[in-house]
Design a protein around this motif. Structure first.
Motif, PDB file in Angstrom:
ATOM      1  N   GLY A 248       4.067   6.292   0.067  1.00  0.00           N
ATOM      2  CA  GLY A 248       4.304   6.495   1.503  1.00  0.00           C
ATOM      3  C   GLY A 248       5.742   6.150   1.860  1.00  0.00           C
TER       4      GLY A 248
ATOM      5  N   GLN B 207       0.838  -1.204   0.000  1.00  0.00           N
ATOM      6  CA  GLN B 207       0.000   0.000   0.000  1.00  0.00           C
ATOM      7  C   GLN B 207       0.873   1.254   0.000  1.00  0.00           C
ATOM      8  N   ASP B 208       1.908   1.237   0.837  1.00  0.00           N
ATOM      9  CA  ASP B 208       2.825   2.383   0.895  1.00  0.00           C
ATOM     10  C   ASP B 208       3.545   2.562  -0.434  1.00  0.00           C
TER      11      ASP B 208
ATOM     12  N   LEU C 299       2.423   1.818  -3.310  1.00  0.00           N
ATOM     13  CA  LEU C 299       1.454   2.354  -4.265  1.00  0.00           C
ATOM     14  C   LEU C 299       1.176   3.834  -4.027  1.00  0.00           C
ATOM     15  N   SER C 300       1.124   4.200  -2.755  1.00  0.00           N
ATOM     16  CA  SER C 300       0.707   5.572  -2.433  1.00  0.00           C
ATOM     17  C   SER C 300       1.893   6.512  -2.277  1.00  0.00           C
TER      18      SER C 300
ATOM     19  N   GLN D 139       0.021  -1.237 -12.484  1.00  0.00           N
ATOM     20  CA  GLN D 139      -0.577  -0.655 -11.277  1.00  0.00           C
ATOM     21  C   GLN D 139       0.382  -0.643 -10.094  1.00  0.00           C
TER      22      GLN D 139
END
Ligand code: ZN
Length: 249
Positions: free
Chosen positions: A63, A57-58, A60-61, A231
């Motif tokens: 972070g 998630q990090d 991808l974002s 992605q």
């Protein structure tokens, strides 16, 4: 503009804070490196999976993307490694697990070959990670546009042949391709997922007591994953029900 290192230095930070500051100086302003994961012995399979999900998630974002690589961390690891997951994936240069999950030195025990198959060498490596290093989670990850799986599809559809050891290397993938043939959707992606499922099934059911015993007692789980190149997202699939829920570690 003052770097984080300068700020920490002028504040008289010592010890761990100074070490973190030194690493962060190479990161984006304000970004601190991700702390190392807890040792494998303190993590359940579900918690290990949650760490990987969080890391992706990090990724991808945008972070936390930096990790500790300083002298203190290296010295700590020189005494012994304690990775929290074993990872079977493709050699493809676009799928390095540490980067996709924001993990650092000593955290992932990785087995890679073109097409993420498991032969004797790979199996022995996984067994070592489980039996000796006590990892609670084994991930088998395929990916979009996998050249090895694509070659196996060409064997099936066009009787293609490949030079050297490439032909024998992709042979174990062919049954997965045959299973995927005729399924709805993209033939190559279906073949990649089918190949992952077969490897997961083998590690769950047919690889021997070094892996089956800890799975029977709940200490070890094996999951599949698919990485989408465009992605950047990792889709975990074929995840056992008892670790499906995302938990905090
Ligand atoms: Zn590949």
């Amino acid at each position: 503009m003052m770097s984080r290192r300068t700020i920490l230095g002028s504040a008289g930070a010592v010890g761990a804070a100074a070490v973190i500051g030194a690493s962060a100086a190479r990161a984006e302003p304000g970004e601190e490196p991700r702390p190392p994961a807890p040792p494998a012995s303190e993590l359940s399979p579900a918690a290990a999976l949650a760490l990987l999900r969080e890391g992706n998630q990090d990724f991808l974002s945008g972070g936390v993307t930096t990790v500790l690589t300083d002298a203190q961390r290296r010295l700590e690891l020189a005494k012994g490694q304690n990775p929290f997951a074993a990872y079977v994936t493709c050699s493809d240069s676009r799928v390095p697990p540490e980067l996709l999950f924001g993990r650092g030195l000593g955290e992932l025990f990785i087995i890679r070959n073109a097409g993420n198959t498991v032969d004797t060498v790979a199996l022995g490596s996984i067994e070592y990670a489980v039996a000796v290093l006590n990892v609670p989670l084994v991930v088998v990850m395929g990916h979009e546009s996998c050249g090895a799986v694509k070659a196996a599809t060409e064997v099936v559809t066009d009787n293609a042949t490949f030079p050297g050891s490439i032909g024998p290397m992709i042979e174990p993938i062919i049954p997965a391709v045959l299973q995927a043939r005729g399924q709805e959707g993209d033939f190559l992606e279906n073949s990649v997922r089918s190949n992952v499922r077969r490897v997961v099934k083998f590690l769950r059911e047919a690889s021997g007591p070094l892996l089956s015993d800890p799975q029977a007692s709940g200490k070890l789980r094996v999951v599949g994953a698919y990485y989408d190149l465009d992605q950047g997202a990792v889709d975990f699939f074929d995840v056992p029900d008892d670790i499906q829920a995302v938990v905090q570690y």
